[in-house]
Design an enzyme around this catalytic site. Structure first.
Site, PDB file in Angstrom:
ATOM      1  N   HIS A  50       0.809  -1.220   0.000  1.00 43.22           N
ATOM      2  CA  HIS A  50       0.000   0.000   0.000  1.00 43.22           C
ATOM      3  C   HIS A  50       0.840   1.267   0.000  1.00 43.22           C
ATOM      4  O   HIS A  50       0.341   2.354  -0.282  1.00 43.22           O
ATOM      5  CB  HIS A  50      -0.936   0.015   1.218  1.00 43.22           C
ATOM      6  CG  HIS A  50      -2.017  -0.998   1.109  1.00 43.22           C
ATOM      7  ND1 HIS A  50      -3.312  -0.688   0.786  1.00 43.22           N
ATOM      8  CD2 HIS A  50      -1.993  -2.350   1.248  1.00 43.22           C
ATOM      9  CE1 HIS A  50      -4.040  -1.790   0.741  1.00 43.22           C
ATOM     10  NE2 HIS A  50      -3.263  -2.816   1.021  1.00 43.22           N
ATOM     11  N   ASP A  54       3.407   9.561  -0.658  1.00 43.40           N
ATOM     12  CA  ASP A  54       2.231   8.782  -0.250  1.00 43.40           C
ATOM     13  C   ASP A  54       1.964   7.736  -1.327  1.00 43.40           C
ATOM     14  O   ASP A  54       1.989   8.060  -2.519  1.00 43.40           O
ATOM     15  CB  ASP A  54       1.016   9.728  -0.135  1.00 43.40           C
ATOM     16  CG  ASP A  54       0.014   9.289   0.928  1.00 43.40           C
ATOM     17  OD1 ASP A  54      -0.034   8.086   1.227  1.00 43.40           O
ATOM     18  OD2 ASP A  54      -0.720  10.155   1.434  1.00 43.40           O
TER      19      ASP A  54
HETATM   20  C1  GDG Z   1      -2.210   3.858   3.430  1.00 48.51           C
HETATM   21  C2  GDG Z   1      -1.189   4.519   2.485  1.00 48.51           C
HETATM   22  C3  GDG Z   1      -2.890   4.432   0.663  1.00 48.51           C
HETATM   23  C4  GDG Z   1      -9.156   9.601   7.825  1.00 48.51           C
HETATM   24  N1  GDG Z   1      -9.646  10.320   8.825  1.00 48.51           N
HETATM   25  C5  GDG Z   1     -10.848   9.831   9.128  1.00 48.51           C
HETATM   26  C6  GDG Z   1     -11.109   8.784   8.263  1.00 48.51           C
HETATM   27  N2  GDG Z   1     -10.051   8.661   7.487  1.00 48.51           N
HETATM   28  C7  GDG Z   1      -9.906   7.668   6.417  1.00 48.51           C
HETATM   29  C8  GDG Z   1      -9.936   8.413   5.101  1.00 48.51           C
HETATM   30  C9  GDG Z   1      -9.216   7.439   4.191  1.00 48.51           C
HETATM   31  C10 GDG Z   1      -8.237   6.768   5.146  1.00 48.51           C
HETATM   32  O1  GDG Z   1      -8.666   7.030   6.476  1.00 48.51           O
HETATM   33  C11 GDG Z   1      -6.828   7.335   5.005  1.00 48.51           C
HETATM   34  O2  GDG Z   1      -6.285   6.795   3.842  1.00 48.51           O
HETATM   35  P1  GDG Z   1      -5.059   7.452   3.089  1.00 48.51           P
HETATM   36  O3  GDG Z   1      -4.933   6.778   1.777  1.00 48.51           O
HETATM   37  O4  GDG Z   1      -5.302   8.918   2.956  1.00 48.51           O
HETATM   38  O5  GDG Z   1      -3.795   7.260   4.030  1.00 48.51           O
HETATM   39  P2  GDG Z   1      -3.100   6.059   4.936  1.00 48.51           P
HETATM   40  O6  GDG Z   1      -3.856   5.826   6.178  1.00 48.51           O
HETATM   41  O7  GDG Z   1      -1.690   6.522   5.116  1.00 48.51           O
HETATM   42  O8  GDG Z   1      -3.154   4.758   4.022  1.00 48.51           O
HETATM   43  C12 GDG Z   1      -1.911   5.333   1.416  1.00 48.51           C
HETATM   44  C13 GDG Z   1      -3.778   3.654   1.620  1.00 48.51           C
HETATM   45  O9  GDG Z   1      -2.997   2.956   2.613  1.00 48.51           O
HETATM   46  C14 GDG Z   1      -4.616   2.612   0.873  1.00 48.51           C
HETATM   47  O10 GDG Z   1      -3.825   1.787   0.093  1.00 48.51           O
HETATM   48  O11 GDG Z   1      -3.722   5.253  -0.144  1.00 48.51           O
HETATM   49  O12 GDG Z   1      -0.981   5.873   0.500  1.00 48.51           O
HETATM   50  O13 GDG Z   1      -0.289   5.358   3.220  1.00 48.51           O
HETATM   51  O14 GDG Z   1     -10.089   6.479   3.701  1.00 48.51           O
HETATM   52  O15 GDG Z   1     -11.273   8.681   4.786  1.00 48.51           O
HETATM   53  N3  GDG Z   1     -12.238   8.070   8.284  1.00 48.51           N
HETATM   54  C15 GDG Z   1     -13.175   8.434   9.204  1.00 48.51           C
HETATM   55  N4  GDG Z   1     -12.975   9.438  10.096  1.00 48.51           N
HETATM   56  C16 GDG Z   1     -11.825  10.167  10.088  1.00 48.51           C
HETATM   57  O16 GDG Z   1     -11.654  11.066  10.913  1.00 48.51           O
HETATM   58  N5  GDG Z   1     -14.342   7.762   9.241  1.00 48.51           N
END
Ligand code: GDG
Length: 466
Positions: free
Chosen positions: A156, A364
Site C-alpha cells: 500500500h 504517499d
Molecule cells: C495507506 C497509504 C494508501 C481519515 N480520517 C478519518 C477517516 N479517514 C480515512 C480516510 C481514508 C483513510 O482514512 C486514510 O487513507 P489514506 O490513503 O489517505 O492514508 P493512509 O492511512 O496513510 O493509508 C496510502 C492507503 O494505505 C490505501 O492503500 O492510499 O498511500 O499510506 O479512507 O477517509 N475516516 C473516518 N474518520 C476520520 O476522521 N471515518
C-alpha cells in the site's frame, strides 16, 4: 479467500456506556471492506491489543482470526522495524530510518507467526491476499508451508528507488520474501519498476518489469492503483441530511467565503506542517483574510506510542497556535484543528463544505482522501490541491499539482485554488470524477484478483484520465 494484514479490520469502541466492535478507520480497511463485500472471507491479523484480547469470531460477515503480539513484539516488530525502519525508508527517507538487528529478528519471527496462522486456516488451494510492508516475508514462508495456495501480495505504500532500498541491511531476505508470491502488486508503475529492477540486480532474477523469473518460478509484478467506494460516497454525499450538515458546518465556521480542508492521519509523511506554514504566510501577506477564509484540519491520532509521532503532533500544534495567535479574531479561529477522528457522515459533510481540499504529502503510496473528496463533490464544484508525490497525482491530473517542498509553489497553488474560475473548476472536477467513477475500489480488487487467478494479467495501467 484469506486476507492477511497487520491488523484485523475491527476495533473496540465505547458507545452509550457500552463496549462494541466497529470496523476500524484507515486506508486499508476503508479500501478493502467494500471491495470484498459478498465474498466469503477470512481475515487474519493482530487485534490491536495484548495476548489476552478476545475478538468475536466474525464481524460484518468477515471471519476473524487473531494473531497475538506480546509487548516486546509490539515494540520491536510494529513500532520498530515496521514503523521506524520500513515506513521512513519506503517514504523517501523523509525521516532517517533506524536499523536494529533485534527489530529485524522480531520482524522475522512475527512474519513466521502470521504465515503459520494462514497455513493452518486456509482451505486447500485457497487464494491468499497478503497486505503491506509489515508482512513482506509472509509470501515466501507461506509458500514453503503450503505450496497449494495461490498467493498475492499488495504493497500500500511506495516501494523506494534502488539507492534507498539498498540501505536496508536485510534487503535480500525482504526481496526473497516478496518473490514468494505469484503476484506482487504496487500502487503505481514506478514502484513496480523499482522492485523489478532491484530484484534483477540483487537476486539475479531475469525478465521484465511485469514478469520475473526467479527460483524456477514466474512472479508477476504490476501496478494496481487503489481507489475508493465511489458509489457509496456519492450516495452519502447526496443524502439531504449530510448536505444540511455541510451547510450547518459552514455557518458554524462563520460563513466564510472560502473553506479550506485537510484530512490526514497525523503522520510526518503527510506534509501537514508545510500546509500550515503556507497558510500562515498567506494570512501574513493578506492573500487570505480571516473574514474570507478558514482552514479546517482534521489530524487523526496515529501511532501515538511512537516518539516521532508525538514530536510531530507537538510541532503541528505549535504551528496551529502560531497561525491562530496572529490571525484569529475572538470567536473566529483562522485554523480549526481537530486531533480526533470523525464519523464517516461528518467526514463527507466536511468534504462537501470545503471549497479547497489540501492534500500535500511529501510521499504517499496513493492517498484515498484526495479520491474521496473528488467522489463526494456531487455538484462538481471545489478544487483539489494535490502533491505530485502521491500515487493519486498520476490519475488526478486535473488537480492543482504541487511540490510540497516548495513553499512558494504551494502558496501559489493555494492562491490559484482559492481564486479558481468556477467554470474551469467544474470542468476539472468533472474530469476527475470520471476517473474515480471508472476506477473504484471494487474495480481495483477485481483487477488484482483477476491477475492473480488467470495468470495472464500483468497489472492494470492507471485509468485514462481523459
Ligand atoms: C495507506 C497509504 C494508501 C481519515 N480520517 C478519518 C477517516 N479517514 C480515512 C480516510 C481514508 C483513510 O482514512 C486514510 O487513507 P489514506 O490513503 O489517505 O492514508 P493512509 O492511512 O496513510 O493509508 C496510502 C492507503 O494505505 C490505501 O492503500 O492510499 O498511500 O499510506 O479512507 O477517509 N475516516 C473516518 N474518520 C476520520 O476522521 N471515518
Amino acid at each position: 479467500m484469506v486476507v492477511v494484514a497487520n491488523r484485523l479490520p475491527v476495533r473496540r469502541v465505547e458507545r452509550d456506556g457500552e463496549m462494541h466492535w466497529d470496523l476500524s478507520p484507515g486506508g486499508l480497511v476503508s479500501a478493502l471492506t467494500p471491495a470484498l463485500a459478498g465474498r466469503p472471507v477470512m481475515w487474519i491479523g493482530w487485534p490491536g491489543g495484548g495476548v489476552e484480547m478476545i475478538v468475536p469470531a466474525q464481524h460484518a460477515g468477515i471471519e476473524l482470526r487473531p494473531v497475538p503480539l506480546d509487548d516486546a513484539e509490539f515494540e520491536e516488530f510494529y513500532l520498530g522495524f515496521s514503523n521506524a525502519t520500513l515506513w521512513p525508508l519506503y517514504h523517501d527517507a523523509v525521516r532517517s530510518p533506524a536499523f536494529h538487528r533485534e527489530w529485524w529478528y522480531a520482524y522475522v519471527s512475527v512474519n513466521d507467526r502470521y504465515a503459520r496462522a494462514v497455513a493452518e486456516a486456509a482451505a486447500p488451494g485457497a487464494t491468499v491476499w497478503v497486505h503491506d510492508y509489515q508482512l513482506q516475508l509472509v509470501p515466501k514462508m507461506l509458500r514453503a508451508m503450503r505450496p497449494d495456495l495461490r498467493i498475492g501480495f499488495f504493497l500500500h505504500i511506495p516501494f523506494p528507488p534502488q539507492e534507498l532500498f539498498l540501505q536496508l541491511p536485510w534487503r535480500r531476505p525482504v526481496l526473497e520474501g516478496l518473490l514468494g508470491a505469484d503476484l506482487v502488486g504496487f500502487q503505481v508503475q514506478g514502484a513496480a519498476s523499482n522492485f523489478s529492477r532491484v530484484a534483477r540486480r540483487l537476486l539475479g532474477a531475469s525478465g521484465t518489469d511485469t514478469v520475473l523469473d526467479y527460483d524456477g518460478r514466474q512472479v508477476r509484478v504490476g501496478a494496481f492503483p487503489i481507489s475508493v467506494d465511489t458509489a457509496a460516497l456519492i450516495k452519502r454525499a447526496s443524502d439531504p441530511a449530510v448536505q444540511a450538515r455541510a451547510r450547518q458546518l459552514r455557518d458554524e465556521l462563520g460563513s466564510p467565503e472560502v473553506v479550506l480542508l485537510g484530512v490526514d492521519r497525523l503522520d510526518y509523511t503527510k506534509g501537514i506542517d508545510r500546509r500550515l506554514i503556507a497558510i500562515g504566510e498567506l494570512f501574513a501577506d493578506g492573500s487570505l483574510t480571516r473574514s474570507r477564509a478558514v482552514l479546517v484540519q482534521i489530524a487523526v491520532p496515529s501511532r501515538e506510542d511512537d516518539p516521532h509521532y508525538r514530536q510531530e503532533r507537538e510541532h503541528l500544534e505549535q504551528l496551529v497556535g502560531e497561525v491562530n495567535g496572529s490571525y484569529s479574531t475572538v470567536g473566529h479561529p483562522a485554523v480549526h484543528y481537530l486531533y480526533q477522528s470523525v464519523e464517516l457522515d461528518e467526514l463527507v459533510a466536511l468534504y462537501l463544505a470545503a471549497d479547497v481540499m489540501l492534500v500535500t504529502p511529501l510521499r504517499d503510496g496513493m492517498n484515498l482522501v484526495a479520491k474521496e473528496y473528488v467522489a463526494s463533490r456531487v455538484d462538481a464544484s471545489g478544487a483539489l490541491v494535490l502533491s505530485e508525490f502521491t500515487g493519486a497525482a498520476q490519475e488526478l491530473r486535473d488537480a492543482i499539482l504541487v511540490n510540497p517542498h516548495d513553499l512558494d509553489g504551494l502558496k501559489t497553488a493555494i492562491r490559484h485554488a482559492v481564486g479558481l474560475d468556477p467554470n474551469e473548476g467544474t470542468a476539472r472536477m468533472r474530469r476527475m470524477r470520471r476517473v474515480v467513477r471508472r476506477h473504484d475500489v471494487q474495480a481495483w480488487a477485481k483487477s488484482f484478483l483477476a491477475a492473480l487467478h488467470d495468470g495472464g494479467g500483468h497489472g492494470v495501467a492507471p485509468p485514462d484520465p481523459g
